[in-house]
Design an enzyme around this catalytic site. Structure first.
Site, PDB file in Angstrom:
ATOM      1  N   GLY A  24      42.589 -14.187 -12.638  1.00 42.49           N
ATOM      2  CA  GLY A  24      41.481 -14.611 -13.290  1.00 42.49           C
ATOM      3  C   GLY A  24      41.033 -13.817 -14.476  1.00 42.49           C
ATOM      4  O   GLY A  24      40.007 -13.500 -14.769  1.00 42.49           O
ATOM      5  N   LYS A 173      33.084 -20.899  -2.371  1.00 43.33           N
ATOM      6  CA  LYS A 173      33.299 -19.491  -2.539  1.00 43.33           C
ATOM      7  C   LYS A 173      32.936 -18.625  -1.439  1.00 43.33           C
ATOM      8  O   LYS A 173      33.385 -17.652  -1.268  1.00 43.33           O
ATOM      9  CB  LYS A 173      32.633 -19.070  -4.085  1.00 43.33           C
ATOM     10  CG  LYS A 173      33.312 -19.437  -5.046  1.00 43.33           C
ATOM     11  CD  LYS A 173      32.675 -19.176  -6.403  1.00 43.33           C
ATOM     12  CE  LYS A 173      32.908 -19.843  -7.611  1.00 43.33           C
ATOM     13  NZ  LYS A 173      32.628 -19.266  -9.026  1.00 43.33           N
TER      14      LYS A 173
END
Length: 584
Positions: A24, A173
């Site tokens: 990321g 998450k």
């Protein structure tokens, strides 16, 4: 650009370089983390992201990343975390993996979100274990411990996951974080999690753009709730610093850090309204000035959704949650065990963020209220003072007028007196007040009392002439309308007036006082809302008119011939006319 450089023993100024991977690496946190690791001068950094290429911005041409790519200290890997083989190719030979997924918070596709966040985390963990990676640090939001509508004061890492998450992505998450923590101390892998609160900074695609969008549409002028709720915000560079601290702590103090989570904030709790004001002021927009109860905003969101207007309800609910709850966190564990401290203060972070968003600042776009083309709502209200007040161009003036009308409404309708007695008492109150005001000395306790000249109450000849001209114009227009209706020239106007008169008759027969109060409230809301969602509302009305015309045409075509002949303009022909309806 992809370079498979797995060497861990390169030498730079006599120091061994270690290889790390930032998954990321082109997201908000990832960009800042890559820059920080490169500045430490002891890392070979692999930037891994889902983009096919790294696509450096113009501002990145002379950045540490650009220089590192040229020198070979950095490389880029296209990685889809749903593909375990691609993950292995990127992290093989690395000693540590920093994982910060970049999934857009506005997505509503559950399957895609699940495969990227949860299945992706599983692939990353398995790949780290297979490739003998020593350390894995996962970045998750502090929202995973925030209960909807509940305050948290000085919360620490002992807080459990909430029973009901604020959004689908927060739920996913939390699952990914739990998976990473459970993998600690398995196959030699040490893990920990960084929980940052409300991350912002240059490159932010969520919080700051949302605030700017609300400022453009006029909603940022409202303070939701009391405006006293306190939140924690974290500048992105401090999150990057926390990741570097966690990596160093994992490599040296394994027991106190591995398998643990750490809250990260800027260590400067601030009122949400103050944060918004500072950000919007820096960008040249108006700060929030009008306080509204949270329940009012919830009803407005419900009405907008009911009307099927375009609105990102997830983002709006996010702001609503931030602006109505107090949530502060205790970062003492991060300070004690990983040596975290802020490297950029909150005020400095706001300043840097504002500078990075100069392209969407107020000076670079049309100023709110200064329209190149006047809105339909403004034209309907006559482009004058009434339009400025009802469209909330000047909030203080609009709110003063609204409050004054509410007081008049109470005085004449709700106090229980007749209209004549209320008017007489009001005139008496005004006369007494003016009389007392006129008897006041020029100074009271050292304060000068301003004098109101008698000319203030006079009406100029020009104003009277304009007023009577307007009345005459309205009278003549009414006469022409009546003449037109009497001759049957405008059936649309006839039907509209009949509908309005019948509606007024129904309202008056039930409760004129209630109807007046509702009209007062709607007058200060309907035009403002219409201006914000003009295209959507016009589209809905046009669609309704088209369907109404089609229904009318179908009805006329199916009426018996004798009834058709009785309609104006249809004559006595027994043949049914054909009708063609064209959408405008």
């Amino acid at each position: 650009m992809a370079m498979n450089d797995d060497t861990n023993n390169n030498v730079n100024n006599g120091e061994d370089l270690k290889t790390c991977v930032v998954l990321g690496g082109r997201g908000l946190i990832g960009r800042s983390l890559v820059t920080r690791l490169l500045k430490l001068d002891n890392w070979i950094v692999r930037v891994a992201d889902s983009d096919s290429s790294i696509q450096l911005d113009e501002l990145d041409d002379d950045s540490p990343l650009s220089q590192a790519l040229a020198s070979g200290r950095a490389s880029y890997f296209h990685v889809d975390v749903r593909n375990k083989a691609e993950v292995i190719r990127a992290i093989e030979g690395a000693v540590v993996v920093f994982y910060a997924d970049t999934l857009d918070s506005c997505t509503h596709d559950f399957y895609s979100s699940y495969t990227i966040i949860v299945q992706g985390a599983r692939n990353v963990v398995n790949a780290c274990q297979e490739c003998k990676v020593k350390r894995l640090i996962y970045n998750s939001p502090a929202d995973i411990v925030f209960e909807i509508g509940c305050d948290i004061k000085e919360g620490d890492e002992s807080l459990p996951y909430v029973g009901k998450f604020g959004s689908m992505l927060t739920d996913l998450k939390a699952q990914a974080e739990a998976m990473v923590l459970l993998a600690n101390d398995i196959d030699g892998l040490s893990t920990c999690a960084i929980r940052s609160s409300n991350v912002f900074g240059p490159g932010d695609k969520q919080l700051v753009p949302l605030l700017v969008h609300m400022a453009k549409s006029g909603w940022s002028k409202f303070i939701v709730g009391t405006g006293k709720n306190v939140c924690e915000f974290t500048y992105v560079e401090n999150v990057a610093h926390a990741n570097a601290c966690a990596e160093e702590a994992l490599s040296s103090r394994m027991v106190s850090v591995s398998g643990k989570v750490f809250f990260i904030t800027n260590l400067e709790p601030i009122k949400f309204s103050d944060f918004v004001s500072a950000m919007l002021n820096g960008l040249g927009y108006q700060r929030p000035v009008i306080t509204l109860p949270a329940v009012v905003i919830k009803y407005l969101i419900f009405l907008v959704n009911l009307m099927r207007l375009k609105m990102d309800s997830t983002s709006v609910n996010r702001v609503l949650e931030l602006s109505s709850c107090t949530r502060t966190l205790n970062c003492s564990s991060a300070q004690k065990y990983i040596g975290y401290s802020t490297v950029v203060s909150l005020q400095e972070g706001i300043t840097l963020t504002v500078e990075s968003f100069s392209h969407i600042a107020q000076d670079s776009i049309t100023k709110y209220g200064d329209f190149a083309e006047q809105s339909k709502a403004n034209k309907l209200l006559g482009n004058g003072k009434a339009a400025d007040i009802l469209l909330w161009r000047d909030e203080k003036k609009s709110f003063t007028c609204f409050l004054s009308l509410v007081l008049f409404y109470y005085w004449f309708f709700l106090c229980g007196r007749t209209f004549i007695s209320s008017l007489s008492k009001l005139l008496l109150l005004i006369i007494v007040s003016l009389s007392l005001y006129g008897r006041l000395p020029s100074t009271v306790s050292g304060v000068t009392v301003p004098r109101v000249p008698s000319s203030y109450f006079e009406i100029s000849e020009a104003s009277m002439r304009n007023t009577f001209s307007a009345i005459g114009y309205m009278w003549n227009s009414g006469c022409h309308l009546v003449e037109s209706l009497a001759q049957g020239e405008d059936w649309n106007a006839f039907i509209m007036i009949v509908a309005l008169l019948y509606s007024f008759k129904l309202i008056a027969s039930h409760s004129l006082i209630l109807a007046t109060g509702i009209a007062l409230i709607l007058a200060f809301n309907v035009f403002f809302i219409y201006e914000q969602y003009e295209e959507e509302i016009d589209g809905a009305v046009t669609s309704l008119l088209i369907h109404t015309r089609k229904a009318g045409g179908w009805l006329l075509m199916n009426l018996p011939s004798p009834m058709v002949s009785l309609l104006p303009g249809r004559g006595t022909s027994s043949e049914k006319p054909s009708y063609t309806f064209k959408a405008e």
